[in-house]
Design a protein around this motif. Structure first.
Motif, short mmCIF file in Angstrom:
data_model
loop_
_atom_site.label_atom_id
_atom_site.label_comp_id
_atom_site.label_asym_id
_atom_site.label_seq_id
_atom_site.Cartn_x
_atom_site.Cartn_y
_atom_site.Cartn_z
N UNK A 168 25.02 -75.18 10.21
CA UNK A 168 24.84 -76.59 9.84
C UNK A 168 23.35 -76.95 9.85
N UNK A 169 22.66 -76.50 10.89
CA UNK A 169 21.22 -76.81 10.98
C UNK A 169 20.47 -76.20 9.80
N UNK A 170 20.84 -74.97 9.44
CA UNK A 170 20.18 -74.31 8.32
C UNK A 170 20.47 -75.04 7.01
N UNK A 171 21.71 -75.45 6.83
CA UNK A 171 22.10 -76.16 5.59
C UNK A 171 21.37 -77.50 5.49
N UNK A 172 21.30 -78.20 6.62
CA UNK A 172 20.54 -79.46 6.63
C UNK A 172 19.09 -79.20 6.23
N UNK A 173 18.52 -78.15 6.82
CA UNK A 173 17.13 -77.82 6.54
C UNK A 173 16.95 -77.49 5.05
N UNK A 174 17.89 -76.75 4.50
CA UNK A 174 17.79 -76.38 3.08
C UNK A 174 17.80 -77.62 2.19
N UNK A 175 18.79 -78.47 2.43
CA UNK A 175 18.91 -79.65 1.56
C UNK A 175 17.72 -80.59 1.77
N UNK A 176 17.34 -80.78 3.03
CA UNK A 176 16.20 -81.67 3.30
C UNK A 176 14.90 -81.13 2.72
N UNK A 177 14.75 -79.81 2.71
CA UNK A 177 13.50 -79.22 2.22
C UNK A 177 13.55 -78.98 0.71
N UNK A 178 14.60 -79.44 0.04
CA UNK A 178 14.61 -79.37 -1.43
C UNK A 178 15.14 -78.08 -2.01
N UNK A 179 15.70 -77.21 -1.18
CA UNK A 179 16.28 -75.97 -1.72
C UNK A 179 17.69 -76.20 -2.25
N UNK A 180 18.21 -75.20 -2.93
CA UNK A 180 19.61 -75.25 -3.35
C UNK A 180 20.44 -74.63 -2.24
#
Lengths: 542, 542
Positions: free
Chosen positions: B481-493
């Motif tokens: 969950x933390x990684x997914x949040x980081x991905x979306x927040x940082x603009x990744x797909x």
């Protein structure tokens, strides 16, 4: 843009008399009542917009960005297909927009769309106005368009930003292609997108219609260049594209690309850019036949190396291309000029190649391509034919106006398929066009070229010239229907780069099948429940 | 496929004792109750299918192609994410399908879907069963799946035809990748698609999840290879793709690619093929840092020449990669082996390159690439590290099983973004994974590589190894969950090539936004009004 034809009126030139004579002798072209009426004599319907609606639009975009004068409405009437031109030249502007609204920002687009949904006013997004498939001619359920505005995006014409690391640029949709190139060139970049409509078409239009440029072999199609998009709809925004490629579900960017204003208004396009090439070089090659030339192009598309520009004319187009108007002597006989035709006097097909990049890369690639083409039976014709093509690459629409002026008819049809099906599709479309126009008493000259190649297939682009006959709009409608039937029956796509619009909609429905059409309708109903977005364009009725 | 882990049980190998010791010392890995239960002890719920439903399926596909025995159901339970494995190893198969149905033809698929729509039985299309994102674990509105079948496509495993002129092949969806390669190789062709799951994954799965192979730089992603598709839905068929590219509306193929069984069952895939390369060559390069190496990869992706395989490990992954288990001496000290690590003893990052084609083209391209990499600060390491990578390219999932066996936890997370955003995304995801697992008391080793490059961006693939801790499924859920949040927040797909499934669905909804989700829902409702197609997978609830 000339209201009754193409481009810059200063660049229009009449056909030389010997060419007119040739058209008369060859195709029976006779002068008719072919001169355009005066702009003041064009008949435009009474605007159907209420004063309240105009006030509402003015509130959103400002007074001076809502226009309902006749000239502006005429200049936003339909697109630039030959039937469009024949009708506007005859003073027919029954499907003029009721007003033209010019938003300046994404938020203004959103507000206009919401107002239109509330007021039940249809919206035709308008970029360069260069559609040749009825993409700017909405229609209601009964065929006649209801009240509609043209949403002219010319004020949204900024290069928003360049990302030099990612080699991308954010462009607004109303930016015209030459302006985009100029802004990018200041920073040393190019889009590399040069369709025939280049001098007038817009970035938003390229995206909305899946444009393909003349250097598509080198730079890719416009839909290949787009990595992100913002779209305004009456139901909210779509903001798509977080990476070049993704496995996060279907690629929704590809649902917006080619949506032709029917699913939303594209308000921002992020595209790949490349450094301006150090050098460009064009050259010609001769092949004994269209089939032999096509096999050579296929070789390059499948195994490389690839030039940036790669085109092949069939025998007829090659022959006509040799007929340089300025080279026609007093005896009315065509002669090749300036090296542009040497080597083709005995027939065969002309291929034009273009190379772009660093001098070293261009030299290397040219040598590699030459090896492949020689092995495939090609004979080099030198730079002449390539440079001749390059000089005239955006001129065909001017030539069409000149042909219309002398009573000739000229129009194009294009498609694409897989390589193995190319000969059958070529024959079927050629026969359909020739048959239908001959039956109408105006036997045509049908020319064709391949101008976009892929590893698995290629495009076919037909140009038809004939006499106008008694009712050219109706003659062409019949010939076009025959060509479209031939395309769909022979397994081709109904358009490789012109789009669907209203003209191709019925065949498009066959191409994607009933469930494909239903899916598209479901998407449209979701983003546009009031049905105001370019109604009648693209999306088949269910 | 091993029911409780990966691949061929004969290829499984335990970790050498020194590695186990290293894991203990470095990450605190302790042996736990980590051995899988016996297959006979796996708990499977009572089948909920009525006798009438089973009869109906048997009528369509034949008696022996409807299976409801426990072993078959266990073998079709979920996919191969680490939580999937931890649960099945513990004997938990609460989300086993109620039956497995094996259709043999497109028409049988259609008939099964219609029956399921009528009977309100959900359908999970099943190819290789290799999903790592919960793509085979449907869920109802309340989370628990209702009655569902796995639609195992293994009987539809034909190479239907090859078009040598267009260089395309028509493949059935249940064809496994190695079988597809073998059939194509008989005719001299290859797909060139080699993801890590290659040895087990299926053609239909590649299309449904937008798979990306290890040679994507040379051959393209699977979605680049697909030129036509046939899809069965409860509401009819989609038959898409008449040309490589088209301007006939949105590219509906791109709506099917990545649809993960939620919009239909892919029953035919037409893909581009290429001649089997004459030669393949792999090599390694060293860069001082991940950033320097990434800049070099970007150079190749943007300006060429491009190798077929192009990967770069970060400092941690490079260091761990040097720790060849078989080279660990009695002192427990890691040593590089067989040239695989020479030149990297002092740190830095390893890039692996692969070249494919004719001997001449490979030599030329290698030389061109070497010039670019040298100019970008790279040091050649010779063939050793490249060949080492090539030998082990499909082995990571076996290694994961061995890690689980000794009480370690191992899982992956992947994303992609534009080049300029890559450093920020890399840092954000790395920090999120490290932070969340450290907080849980199991500080991890987080490694990363770039394995897919484009002119405008690249992928990031993280591998996490830690101790299992008390509740590894829950620990990982939090870290993920933390990684997914980081991905979306940082603009990744949310995924570059694993897909959405159920695991990524909530972040996917944020990636495409409320209107994107609504559009997808509208499409689903149109093709699947009963909501039987892989419910809960991909499509966000609206």
């Amino acid at each position: 843009m000339l209201w009754s034809g193409w481009g810059d009126p200063d660049r229009a030139a009449p056909l030389p008399e010997p060419v007119v004579a040739l058209l008369r002798d060859l195709l029976g072209v006779r002068p008719g009542a072919t001169a355009p009426v005066a702009l003041a004599d064009v008949e435009v319907p009474e605007p159907r917009l209420s004063a309240d609606a105009l006030t509402e639009f003015a509130r959103i975009v400002g007074d001076r960005n809502v226009r309902a004068d006749t000239e502006t409405r005429v200049r936003h009437t339909r697109g630039r297909s030959t039937p469009d031109l024949l009708r506007i030249r005859a003073g027919q502007a029954s499907d003029a927009p009721d007003a033209v609204v010019l938003p300046g920002t994404h938020d203004e687009v959103v507000a206009v769309l919401r107002a239109c949904a509330r007021l039940r006013v249809a919206v035709v997004p308008f970029g360069g106005g260069t559609s040749v498939v009825g993409g700017l001619a909405p229609s209601g359920p009964a065929g006649a368009p209801g009240t509609f505005i043209a949403l002219d995006l010319r004020r949204m014409d900024a290069l928003v930003s360049i990302d030099e690391v990612s080699r991308t640029a954010v462009l607004q949709p109303g930016l015209r292609a030459p302006a985009a190139e100029a802004l990018l060139a200041e920073r040393g970049y190019t889009l590399g997108h040069f369709p025939q409509s280049y001098e007038w078409a817009s970035i938003g239009g390229f995206a909305a219609t899946r444009s393909s440029g003349q250097a598509s072999a080198g730079y890719g199609r416009f839909d290949d260049l787009v990595v992100a998009l913002t779209v305004a709809t009456p139901q909210g925004d779509l903001d798509l594209g977080r990476a070049p490629k993704s496995a996060a579900g279907p690629d929704l960017r590809q649902l917006v690309l080619g949506s032709e204003g029917a699913l939303g208004v594209i308000t921002s396009v992020t595209v790949r850019i490349q450094p301006v090439p150090e050098t460009r070089a064009y050259e010609g090659w001769r092949f004994a036949s269209f089939a032999e030339g096509a096999a050579a192009l296929r070789r390059l598309a499948q195994d490389g190396p690839r030039p940036a520009v790669l085109r092949l004319s069939d025998e007829t187009e090659t022959m006509v291309g040799l007929t340089d108007p300025s080279a026609i002597g007093p005896e009315g006989e065509a002669r090749p000029l300036d090296g542009g035709g040497r080597g083709l006097e005995d027939g065969g097909c002309l291929a034009v190649l273009g190379f772009e990049g660093t001098a070293g890369r261009v030299a290397e690639r040219r040598a590699g391509v030459a090896d492949v083409l020689r092995a495939a039976g090609g004979e080099p014709l030198g730079a002449g034919p390539g440079e001749k093509w390059e000089r005239g690459r955006f001129d065909a629409p001017y030539l069409r106006d000149a042909l219309l002026d002398v009573g000739a008819f000229a129009e194009t049809v294009e498609t694409a398929t897989f390589w193995s099906n190319l000969p059958a599709l070529y024959g079927a479309v050629r026969d359909a066009l020739t048959g239908a126009l001959s039956d109408a008493g105006t036997p045509p000259l049908v020319m064709c070229h391949i101008s976009h190649v892929y590893p698995s297939g290629a495009s076919l682009y037909f140009t038809v010239v004939s006499a106008q006959g008694k009712d050219p709009v109706e003659h062409w409608a019949r010939a076009k229907r025959a060509a479209c039937e031939a395309i769909v029956d022979a397994g081709g796509t109904i358009s490789h780069h012109h789009g669907v619009g209203t003209d191709h909609r019925d065949w498009y429905a066959r191409e994607i099948g009933p469930l494909g059409a239903a899916v598209l309708r479901a998407v449209k109903d979701r983003v546009d429940p009031a049905g105001i977005l370019n109604p009648g364009v693209l999306v088949p009725p269910v």
